[in-house]
Design a protein around this motif. Structure first.
Motif, PDB file in Angstrom:
ATOM      1  N   UNK A 113      33.112  41.700  38.521  1.00  0.00           N
ATOM      2  CA  UNK A 113      34.228  40.991  39.149  1.00  0.00           C
ATOM      3  C   UNK A 113      35.041  40.248  38.098  1.00  0.00           C
ATOM      4  N   UNK A 114      34.349  39.577  37.166  1.00  0.00           N
ATOM      5  CA  UNK A 114      35.054  38.774  36.161  1.00  0.00           C
ATOM      6  C   UNK A 114      35.956  39.649  35.292  1.00  0.00           C
ATOM      7  N   UNK A 115      35.452  40.812  34.886  1.00  0.00           N
ATOM      8  CA  UNK A 115      36.259  41.728  34.081  1.00  0.00           C
ATOM      9  C   UNK A 115      37.473  42.193  34.868  1.00  0.00           C
ATOM     10  N   UNK A 116      37.269  42.507  36.137  1.00  0.00           N
ATOM     11  CA  UNK A 116      38.386  42.987  36.956  1.00  0.00           C
ATOM     12  C   UNK A 116      39.437  41.903  37.145  1.00  0.00           C
ATOM     13  N   UNK A 117      39.009  40.673  37.374  1.00  0.00           N
ATOM     14  CA  UNK A 117      39.955  39.582  37.571  1.00  0.00           C
ATOM     15  C   UNK A 117      40.748  39.308  36.300  1.00  0.00           C
ATOM     16  N   UNK A 118      40.025  39.167  35.169  1.00  0.00           N
ATOM     17  CA  UNK A 118      40.665  38.685  33.945  1.00  0.00           C
ATOM     18  C   UNK A 118      41.377  39.771  33.153  1.00  0.00           C
ATOM     19  N   UNK A 119      40.756  40.923  33.021  1.00  0.00           N
ATOM     20  CA  UNK A 119      41.297  41.934  32.129  1.00  0.00           C
ATOM     21  C   UNK A 119      42.155  42.976  32.838  1.00  0.00           C
ATOM     22  N   UNK A 120      42.113  43.009  34.164  1.00  0.00           N
ATOM     23  CA  UNK A 120      42.877  44.023  34.880  1.00  0.00           C
ATOM     24  C   UNK A 120      43.867  43.382  35.845  1.00  0.00           C
ATOM     25  N   UNK A 175      39.152  36.870  45.258  1.00  0.00           N
ATOM     26  CA  UNK A 175      38.326  37.487  44.213  1.00  0.00           C
ATOM     27  C   UNK A 175      37.465  36.454  43.500  1.00  0.00           C
ATOM     28  N   UNK A 176      38.012  35.252  43.290  1.00  0.00           N
ATOM     29  CA  UNK A 176      37.235  34.199  42.649  1.00  0.00           C
ATOM     30  C   UNK A 176      36.069  33.761  43.527  1.00  0.00           C
ATOM     31  N   UNK A 209      39.738  32.474  54.069  1.00  0.00           N
ATOM     32  CA  UNK A 209      39.593  32.778  52.650  1.00  0.00           C
ATOM     33  C   UNK A 209      38.119  32.906  52.269  1.00  0.00           C
ATOM     34  N   UNK A 210      37.291  32.016  52.796  1.00  0.00           N
ATOM     35  CA  UNK A 210      35.861  32.076  52.511  1.00  0.00           C
ATOM     36  C   UNK A 210      35.254  33.371  53.040  1.00  0.00           C
ATOM     37  N   UNK A 211      35.606  33.740  54.260  1.00  0.00           N
ATOM     38  CA  UNK A 211      35.068  34.962  54.856  1.00  0.00           C
ATOM     39  C   UNK A 211      35.475  36.188  54.036  1.00  0.00           C
ATOM     40  N   UNK A 212      36.753  36.254  53.642  1.00  0.00           N
ATOM     41  CA  UNK A 212      37.220  37.397  52.850  1.00  0.00           C
ATOM     42  C   UNK A 212      36.484  37.480  51.517  1.00  0.00           C
ATOM     43  N   UNK A 213      36.284  36.323  50.860  1.00  0.00           N
ATOM     44  CA  UNK A 213      35.556  36.313  49.597  1.00  0.00           C
ATOM     45  C   UNK A 213      34.119  36.761  49.756  1.00  0.00           C
ATOM     46  N   UNK A 214      33.480  36.348  50.857  1.00  0.00           N
ATOM     47  CA  UNK A 214      32.110  36.769  51.131  1.00  0.00           C
ATOM     48  C   UNK A 214      32.007  38.284  51.280  1.00  0.00           C
ATOM     49  N   UNK A 215      32.951  38.853  52.018  1.00  0.00           N
ATOM     50  CA  UNK A 215      32.912  40.296  52.258  1.00  0.00           C
ATOM     51  C   UNK A 215      33.048  41.089  50.959  1.00  0.00           C
ATOM     52  N   UNK A 216      33.955  40.633  50.071  1.00  0.00           N
ATOM     53  CA  UNK A 216      34.125  41.327  48.791  1.00  0.00           C
ATOM     54  C   UNK A 216      32.917  41.101  47.887  1.00  0.00           C
ATOM     55  N   UNK A 217      32.416  39.869  47.864  1.00  0.00           N
ATOM     56  CA  UNK A 217      31.278  39.548  47.017  1.00  0.00           C
ATOM     57  C   UNK A 217      30.043  40.348  47.356  1.00  0.00           C
ATOM     58  N   UNK A 218      29.859  40.681  48.632  1.00  0.00           N
ATOM     59  CA  UNK A 218      28.698  41.458  49.052  1.00  0.00           C
ATOM     60  C   UNK A 218      28.758  42.899  48.555  1.00  0.00           C
ATOM     61  N   UNK A 219      29.980  43.350  48.190  1.00  0.00           N
ATOM     62  CA  UNK A 219      30.134  44.739  47.738  1.00  0.00           C
ATOM     63  C   UNK A 219      30.001  44.885  46.226  1.00  0.00           C
ATOM     64  N   UNK A 220      30.176  43.775  45.482  1.00  0.00           N
ATOM     65  CA  UNK A 220      30.170  43.854  44.017  1.00  0.00           C
ATOM     66  C   UNK A 220      28.746  43.992  43.486  1.00  0.00           C
ATOM     67  N   UNK A 264      49.766  37.156  45.693  1.00  0.00           N
ATOM     68  CA  UNK A 264      48.928  37.340  44.500  1.00  0.00           C
ATOM     69  C   UNK A 264      47.930  36.203  44.357  1.00  0.00           C
ATOM     70  N   UNK A 265      48.346  34.984  44.679  1.00  0.00           N
ATOM     71  CA  UNK A 265      47.466  33.823  44.566  1.00  0.00           C
ATOM     72  C   UNK A 265      46.313  33.906  45.547  1.00  0.00           C
ATOM     73  N   UNK A 266      46.610  34.322  46.762  1.00  0.00           N
ATOM     74  CA  UNK A 266      45.557  34.453  47.773  1.00  0.00           C
ATOM     75  C   UNK A 266      44.561  35.535  47.362  1.00  0.00           C
ATOM     76  N   UNK A 267      45.076  36.668  46.864  1.00  0.00           N
ATOM     77  CA  UNK A 267      44.190  37.753  46.421  1.00  0.00           C
ATOM     78  C   UNK A 267      43.283  37.265  45.286  1.00  0.00           C
ATOM     79  N   UNK A 268      43.871  36.562  44.321  1.00  0.00           N
ATOM     80  CA  UNK A 268      43.083  36.048  43.203  1.00  0.00           C
ATOM     81  C   UNK A 268      42.039  35.058  43.686  1.00  0.00           C
TER      82      UNK A 268
END
Length: 574
Positions: free
Chosen positions: A402-409, A138-139, A385-396, A131-135
């Motif tokens: 992203x912030x709503x998904x991280x914090x509220x969901x 996402x950050x 971790x940086x590469x994974x974050x880049x790939x997700x960030x390019x899709x948002x 869970x920590x790695x996923x979070x």
């Protein structure tokens, strides 16, 4: 919107300096895993507090704060409950000392301290690490959105190219220098950022009056008082403001009760020298964020009064800075914002890599790995971790998405186990596994099948499902080993429902010293009120509402005086 050569020179000097620090601290950081991820637990509490505080002062979050103020006015303060912005009050009164007494390397490893090293404890540890790695990933994706938008305003680069450039520079020094590099650069970045934020706030405040601002905003925009359905928010995502406030405040209180979450906060308190220092870290944590609130409301007010045609609230901040800052000062302020990004990004990488290396690689895959192997694994984990974050960030599509998904969901699925693990002796590792798994499953279900569900409904469904799973799994399985519970309680002295464990402790050395948890809760409440007023004082000052500023500052001083009598004399001994 191109930068002057003077501004570019200032930025280059700053970037070269922080990269040099990474190389300079490489040898010290690579001594062992504790040095790399916890700086050997040798640093002064004030430097750790500065680093932890400024690590939440990111450029993406600052753009989001401005966007929320721009959309909701002063009522935008309420949404910040959703990320627990008053949590320093919990850090200073009870959470910080509890974490430090655990004496582990990561928040996931803490699970074995609390639940033992059997199969159940191992599963809880790995779930927490996952869970920590996923979070963390996402950050990083969230950071990608903000820095890309910010850089594209000032340099002839696309959003993606700008983000790649800054990510690359920051990754170099944090990967090489570990937490030593993170904290040393964070202290320097705090000085730059504080000066920059104060300068921006003063410039913005000088460009308008309270009367001109009042004439430019709709009725209710300058009021902090919550309203059930503010008329000027009709037709927006914040139309049902009253329900959202309930969800935000509930989320914030639960976050505060659970203490440091899965990111760098847990790591900062573990890196302190003692539980006394950990409490001091919590007390100082909130002070270094004061100028951020002054700057954000100043930029927002100036965008409302002086700039027309802003269609994307998330772009209000860079547009205001580009229009109103002179040559030279613009370079300093941009260096400050770059520092804000780096201070968050470096901490996120370092803490995420700690979970991958210590909990998954060292704890599960290769327990006998040497220090050299673990250091190499730290470098590789940081890069992944940086590469994974880049790939997700390019899709948002946006920062808010992203912030709503991280914090509220997503994080809502971890609120329940994070709270119960500290306060309820009967809660066991199977309860953690059940609660976390159900929380994540419900989160993903809502994300993919009901993406438009209001946050206040999503939060309620996820939390209730997670709580039900926690209770069922806990009572369906055996309690945690009694000796493990006694060792944990004797070392950490948590509050809450620990009567059976406390009564079962003999007089031979494990009996916890007397600590009044009710006093801690009282001090936490006073601290939250004082901290909120500390943040509101510069907000009211910048918009020239001097009466409100005087009231909030007076309440802040009263809170400090109370804590001087009820908190400081009872700090834990070293």
């Amino acid at each position: 919107m191109k930068l002057h050569p003077v501004d570019i020179a200032i930025l280059l000097i700053y970037v070269i300096g922080v990269v040099y620090l990474g190389f300079h601290l490489r040898k010290k950081a690579s001594e062992n895993v504790e040095s790399y991820f916890l700086a050997g637990r040798r640093l002064h509490w004030l430097w750790i507090s500065i680093s932890g505080s400024v690590s939440t002062y990111d450029i993406t979050g600052t753009m989001w704060i401005v966007a929320m103020f721009y959309t909701m006015g002063l009522k935008g303060m309420w949404i910040h409950w959703s990320w627990g912005f008053l949590i320093p009050a919990a850090y200073m009164t009870f959470a910080g000392k509890w974490v430090r007494r655990s004496a582990v390397l990561t928040g996931a490893q803490w699970m074995e301290t609390r639940f033992g090293k059997g199969l159940d404890g191992m599963i809880a540890r790995q779930l927490y690490a996952f869970a920590s790695v996923i979070t963390t990933v996402c950050m990083i994706a969230y950071d990608y959105q903000g820095i890309g938008k910010f850089i594209s305003v000032y340099l002839p680069l696309s959003k993606d190219a700008g983000a790649f450039l800054v990510f690359g520079v920051t990754s170099i020094y944090v990967i090489l220098g570990g937490l030593y590099s993170v904290i040393v650069t964070d202290v320097i970045q705090t000085a730059i950022l504080t000066i920059a934020a104060a300068v921006v706030a003063v410039i913005c405040a000088s460009q308008f009056t309270f009367e001109s601002l009042s004439a430019s905003v709709p009725d209710g925009w300058l009021s902090l008082a919550p309203a059930w359905e503010p008329t000027y928010l009709a037709g927006t995502d914040f139309q049902f403001f009253g329900l959202l406030c309930i969800a935000w405040i509930a989320k914030g209180i639960m976050l505060n009760a659970g203490g440091p979450f899965t990111l760098h906060e847990f790591q900062r308190f573990l890196s302190t020298r003692s539980s006394r220092d950990a409490s001091k870290v919590g007390a100082a944590w909130g002070f270094f964020l004061v100028t951020r609130w002054a700057m954000c409301i100043g930029i927002t007010a100036l965008a409302v009064v002086g700039i027309q045609g802003i269609t994307d609230p998330e772009m209000a901040l860079p547009h205001v800075l580009d229009v109103y800052l002179p040559i030279g000062l613009k370079g300093l302020v941009l260096a400050g914002f770059l520092a804000a990004f780096m201070s968050t990004f470096d901490s996120t990488i370092n803490s995420g890599a700690a979970y991958l290396v210590e909990d998954i690689y060292h704890g599960l895959i290769k327990p006998n790995a040497s220090n050299r192997e673990l250091t190499r694994a730290s470098y590789i984990s940081s890069i992944l971790i940086v590469i994974a974050g880049l790939l997700i960030g390019m899709q948002a599509q946006s920062i808010t998405t992203i912030w709503t998904w991280i914090l509220m969901v997503f994080t809502a699925g971890f609120l329940v186990p994070n709270i119960l693990r500290w306060y309820w002796w009967r809660f066991n590792a199977w309860g953690v596994a059940g609660s976390t798994s159900v929380g994540m499953a419900v989160c993903f279900f809502l994300t993919f099948f009901y993406p438009g569900a209001p946050p206040y409904l999503s939060l309620g469904v996820i939390v209730l499902s997670s709580l039900a799973a926690a209770i069922i799994a806990t009572y369906s399985t055996a309690p945690t080993n009694a000796e493990t519970l006694r060792l944990f309680y004797g070392a950490v002295h948590p509050g809450g429902f620990w009567g059976p464990v406390r009564r079962g402790m003999d007089d031979g050395g494990l009996r916890a010293k007397s600590e009044t948890f009710m006093r801690d809760l009282f001090n936490c409440a006073i601290g939250m009120i004082a901290l909120l007023c500390l943040y509101l004082t510069p907000v009211y000052s910048v918009i020239h509402d001097w009466t409100a500023a005087a009231i909030t500052f007076s309440v802040f001083l009263a809170g400090v005086l109370i804590l001087w009598k009820t908190w400081y004399p009872y700090l834990p001994e070293d």
